[in-house]
Design a protein around this motif. Sequence first.
Motif, mmCIF file in Angstrom:
data_model
loop_
_atom_site.group_PDB
_atom_site.id
_atom_site.type_symbol
_atom_site.label_atom_id
_atom_site.label_comp_id
_atom_site.label_asym_id
_atom_site.label_seq_id
_atom_site.Cartn_x
_atom_site.Cartn_y
_atom_site.Cartn_z
ATOM 1 N N SER A 148 -21.345 -1.807 -6.735
ATOM 2 C CA SER A 148 -20.857 -1.801 -5.251
ATOM 3 C C SER A 148 -22.174 -2.035 -4.723
ATOM 4 C CB SER A 148 -19.979 -0.660 -4.889
ATOM 5 O OG SER A 148 -19.839 -0.846 -3.579
ATOM 6 N N THR B 106 -5.055 -0.648 -6.852
ATOM 7 C CA THR B 106 -6.432 -0.719 -7.848
ATOM 8 C C THR B 106 -6.579 0.533 -8.469
ATOM 9 O OG1 THR B 106 -7.142 -2.361 -6.274
ATOM 10 C CG2 THR B 106 -8.776 -1.414 -7.861
ATOM 11 N N MET C 250 -12.590 -3.070 4.915
ATOM 12 C CA MET C 250 -11.654 -4.026 4.572
ATOM 13 C C MET C 250 -10.903 -4.712 5.884
ATOM 14 S SD MET C 250 -9.674 -2.073 1.474
ATOM 15 C CE MET C 250 -8.862 -3.177 0.699
ATOM 16 N N TRP D 87 0.759 -1.254 0.114
ATOM 17 C CA TRP D 87 -0.081 -0.012 0.072
ATOM 18 C C TRP D 87 0.961 1.267 -0.028
ATOM 19 C CZ3 TRP D 87 -4.601 -0.880 3.758
ATOM 20 C CH2 TRP D 87 -5.300 -1.868 3.144
ATOM 21 N N ALA E 140 -17.842 3.702 1.841
ATOM 22 C CA ALA E 140 -16.575 2.911 1.686
ATOM 23 C C ALA E 140 -16.997 1.591 2.121
ATOM 24 C CB ALA E 140 -15.581 3.234 2.579
ATOM 25 N N ASN F 49 -11.936 3.662 -5.431
ATOM 26 C CA ASN F 49 -10.960 2.304 -4.966
ATOM 27 C C ASN F 49 -9.841 2.798 -4.431
ATOM 28 O OD1 ASN F 49 -12.639 0.469 -6.352
ATOM 29 N ND2 ASN F 49 -11.640 0.753 -8.565
ATOM 30 N N LYS F 50 -9.539 4.022 -4.005
ATOM 31 C CA LYS F 50 -8.389 4.267 -3.202
ATOM 32 C C LYS F 50 -9.048 3.726 -1.644
ATOM 33 C CE LYS F 50 -5.763 6.324 -5.908
ATOM 34 N NZ LYS F 50 -6.584 6.115 -7.055
ATOM 35 N N ILE F 51 -8.042 3.823 -0.708
ATOM 36 C CA ILE F 51 -8.122 3.028 0.608
ATOM 37 C C ILE F 51 -8.177 4.144 1.798
ATOM 38 C CG2 ILE F 51 -7.417 1.427 2.426
ATOM 39 C CD1 ILE F 51 -6.574 -0.248 -0.219
ATOM 40 N N SER G 17 -3.222 3.969 -1.592
ATOM 41 C CA SER G 17 -3.650 3.094 -2.904
ATOM 42 C C SER G 17 -3.008 1.610 -2.791
ATOM 43 C CB SER G 17 -3.009 3.805 -4.204
ATOM 44 O OG SER G 17 -3.415 2.881 -5.305
ATOM 45 N N ASP G 18 -3.840 0.774 -3.134
ATOM 46 C CA ASP G 18 -3.183 -0.597 -3.350
ATOM 47 C C ASP G 18 -2.995 -1.023 -4.642
ATOM 48 O OD1 ASP G 18 -5.559 -0.925 -4.086
ATOM 49 O OD2 ASP G 18 -6.224 -2.812 -2.958
ATOM 50 N N ARG H 144 -12.296 0.608 1.252
ATOM 51 C CA ARG H 144 -12.157 1.161 -0.097
ATOM 52 C C ARG H 144 -13.234 2.104 -0.175
ATOM 53 N NH1 ARG H 144 -9.044 -1.108 -3.928
ATOM 54 N NH2 ARG H 144 -9.058 -3.045 -2.548
#
Length: 218
Positions: free
Chosen positions: A206, A177, A122, A21, A119, A42-44, A174-175, A54
């Motif tokens: 989603s 994605t 996760m 990450w 969100a 799609n950011k965390i 960010s991971d 997410r």
Amino acid sequence: MRAIVRQEQALDTALATPPHWTRLPRSFYRRHPAEVAPDLLNKILLRDDGRAARIVEVEAYAGSEDPAAHSFRGMTARNATMFGEAGHLYVYFTYGMHWGSNAVCGEVGDGLGVLLRAAEPMLGVDQMRRLRPAARRDRDLASGPGKLSQAFGITRKLDGADLVTGTGGIAIVSDGTPPPDDPVVGPRIGISRAVDYPWRWHVPGSLHVSVRGAVRKR
DNA sequence: GAGATGATGCCCT
DNA sequence: GGGCATCATCTCG
């Protein structure tokens, strides 16, 4: 100062836990919120205790060009953070009970931001469940701006936190994605002015967004 | 100081 | 799809 160092170290620990990450550069936020907002999908969102979710739904608010923005009429004590450096968290209180979380965008003095609306949890889901006892299902933990803030323990205390460095105990990372190629775009929700600006985006399909399908009336 | 109004969520139908 | 809970902030006087 020492507290700040501790917070950054804590974020480093959180970043190290799920491998790969990465932080976002400040320049990511130094753009118009209508550009930043879809890129935040799609950011965390990450807290220093490891809670992570997410981002699946966002709205842009564009300062002096946007009658629905808190910053439309200029700077006040409440919205001062929105006029500060991009990449910081602007937190406000509304409806007598809900907190809202925004990422400040643009240049200093612009008053631009992106509201984090929903969100998908996760990590640290148990902690979110404790903070949101009313949520029956995990998809209800952060499926709305107030819910998201509650699940992450975001209150006035986090107003001004730096989402780039993690100073303050919260960051957006960010991971790897990418944002969706085909985000759902539509009118913003819960406002009475400039309702026709198509400045709400969410990840298609989603189950964790605040409203799917029809637009909520006001 | 008073009055109006939310960038909403929950519960019930 | 609608009623209601509940208060910080703004605006105007």
